[in-house]
Write an enzyme that holds these catalytic residues in place. Structure first.
Site, PDB file in Angstrom:
ATOM      1  N   ASP A   8       0.818  -1.213   0.000  1.00  7.19           N
ATOM      2  CA  ASP A   8       0.000   0.000   0.000  1.00  7.19           C
ATOM      3  C   ASP A   8       0.851   1.262   0.000  1.00  7.19           C
ATOM      4  O   ASP A   8       0.429   2.305  -0.499  1.00  7.19           O
ATOM      5  CB  ASP A   8      -0.911   0.032   1.232  1.00  7.19           C
ATOM      6  N   ASP A  52      -3.143   4.867  -2.959  1.00  6.46           N
ATOM      7  CA  ASP A  52      -2.335   3.808  -2.373  1.00  6.46           C
ATOM      8  C   ASP A  52      -1.556   3.148  -3.500  1.00  6.46           C
ATOM      9  O   ASP A  52      -2.032   3.066  -4.650  1.00  6.46           O
ATOM     10  CB  ASP A  52      -3.206   2.752  -1.695  1.00  6.46           C
ATOM     11  N   HIS A  70      -8.473  -1.676  -3.373  1.00  9.33           N
ATOM     12  CA  HIS A  70      -7.292  -2.035  -4.141  1.00  9.33           C
ATOM     13  C   HIS A  70      -7.653  -3.009  -5.260  1.00  9.33           C
ATOM     14  O   HIS A  70      -8.521  -3.868  -5.095  1.00  9.33           O
ATOM     15  CB  HIS A  70      -6.241  -2.650  -3.223  1.00  9.33           C
ATOM     16  N   ASP A 110      -6.004  -5.486  -6.510  1.00  6.44           N
ATOM     17  CA  ASP A 110      -5.381  -6.811  -6.529  1.00  6.44           C
ATOM     18  C   ASP A 110      -6.240  -7.947  -5.986  1.00  6.44           C
ATOM     19  O   ASP A 110      -5.741  -9.056  -5.770  1.00  6.44           O
ATOM     20  CB  ASP A 110      -4.009  -6.793  -5.843  1.00  6.44           C
ATOM     21  N   CYS A 125      -0.739  -8.045  -0.781  1.00  5.39           N
ATOM     22  CA  CYS A 125      -0.768  -6.831   0.038  1.00  5.39           C
ATOM     23  C   CYS A 125       0.422  -6.751   0.984  1.00  5.39           C
ATOM     24  O   CYS A 125       0.960  -5.667   1.236  1.00  5.39           O
ATOM     25  CB  CYS A 125      -2.051  -6.777   0.858  1.00  5.39           C
TER      26      CYS A 125
END
Length: 375
Positions: free
Chosen positions: A120, A200, A249, A251, A356
């Site tokens: 992040d 981020d 996010h 991902d 992450c």
């Protein structure tokens, strides 16, 4: 397009920091730590998750039980050992106690967050480490946990950029933000304004010269515009939107495994032909399967049942996956992947899973274009 590097990392002459995609052979990585983590207090950036007048909006933060941190750290340590067994060099951030108040001239926050998720905070593009201008007040000083590591990389020759630090004053956040209306649409009602750039690092997925971004609750267009100008014409940032009430996010939504193969989240279909670029360039687009773990309610501290998608690729064929995700493991093996497993559920509450909780420092692969239609 020609490779812009003079040498490939690993041949003795390559840069100490180099990573352009999510799949080239991984040589060095930062893995986060749960030490020092707290449960962050409510702040305006959490408004998408908290109905007006809910107890969450009155939450002032708190400590995490020592046994929860210890269990998460044991799983992170096991993950580190697995990576080292595979020949990957691992660095860890310095634990910082986030239980102290965060205060600047523009805002204050009762306590911080954690340093479990370097993905992040740090965006590596080529030979450059970029400190992300995150939009959560509780994460304002999180970069401090990585400063020694980043200084070391910079001293060894890496480029180091800190994006403009946002003020995070009240005008960054849409006043009275809520998502409870049945007609709510994040695309027309974002929670952040455009007064300053924020994002981020995990808002982006790197595919060589092409980087993909979805508008979400922790980034704004100003942030993407800043990053595109900073990176220059060698890179192209593409906006792709998905059907998601709380986009975060990217991902756990768009996960490239190797050139020509990308996993997508079937519960979050792409909008406006968002995957057209992949399809036009003969990428195979495969629906992932959800986690076997029970679905959790979306809050600022929990992860969704698509956390199974948050994998780390060690190369084009080798991926690290939570050991219980048997349906997903079967899918990956059917796609020609070698799957490495280790338990990771105790880490989830600190912000995410394998992707992450890591930041690639060095991957052995060229800066290339994988979308010929753009060249």
């Amino acid at each position: 397009m020609d490779d812009v590097r003079a040498a490939v990392p690993g041949d003795g002459d390559g840069p100490v920091v180099w990573s352009c995609d999510e799949w080239s052979p991984l040589e060095e990585v930062i893995v986060g730590t749960a030490r020092g983590a707290v449960r962050s207090p409510f702040e305006p950036a959490f408004a998408p998750f908290a109905p007006p007048n809910s107890a969450m909006r009155r939450w002032n933060g708190g400590r995490v039980a020592a046994e929860e941190i210890d269990r998460a750290e044991r799983q992170l340590d096991a993950f580190v050992r697995l990576l080292e067994t595979e020949g990957v060099a691992v660095r860890r951030p310095e634990p910082i106690d986030h239980g102290t108040a965060v205060r600047t001239p523009d805002f204050d926050c009762a306590m911080g967050h954690a340093q479990a998720c370097p993905r992040d905070v740090l965006l590596v593009v080529g030979d450059e480490i970029i400190e992300a201008p995150m939009s959560h007040r509780c994460r304002y000083f999180e970069y401090r946990a990585y400063r020694k590591l980043v200084r070391d990389y910079c001293s060894a020759g890496a480029r180091w950029t800190a994006a403009p630090k946002p003020l995070m004053a009240d005008d960054l956040y849409v006043a009275g933000y809520e998502t409870q209306s049945a007609a709510f649409d994040f695309a027309t009602h974002p929670n952040l304004t455009e007064v300053e750039p924020v994002f981020d690092a995990a808002c982006f997925i790197r595919c060589g010269r092409d980087i993909f971004w979805q508008p979400d609750i922790v980034s704004n267009q100003s942030g993407v515009d800043w990053l595109q100008r900073h990176l220059g014409p060698a890179y192209r940032i593409h906006r792709v939107e998905f059907e998601d009430r709380y986009p975060h996010h990217i991902d756990t939504t768009l996960v490239p495994l190797r050139p020509g193969l990308v996993l997508v989240n079937p519960e979050r279909p792409a909008k406006h032909d968002g995957l057209k670029l992949f399809e036009q360039n003969d990428w195979r687009v495969v629906d992932a399967v959800p986690s076997v773990r029970p679905r959790k309610h979306a809050t600022a501290w929990e992860v969704s049942n698509w956390i199974s998608l948050n994998i780390l690729s060690l190369d084009e064929r080798t991926v690290v996956v939570d050991e219980v995700e048997e349906p997903f493991i079967d899918l990956l093996r059917s796609l020609g992947c070698d799957v490495l497993t280790t338990p990771f559920d105790a880490v989830f509450q600190f912000g995410g899973s394998f992707h992450c909780c890591t930041t690639d420092i060095r991957r052995r692969g060229p800066l290339a274009s994988y979308f010929p239609s753009l060249d």
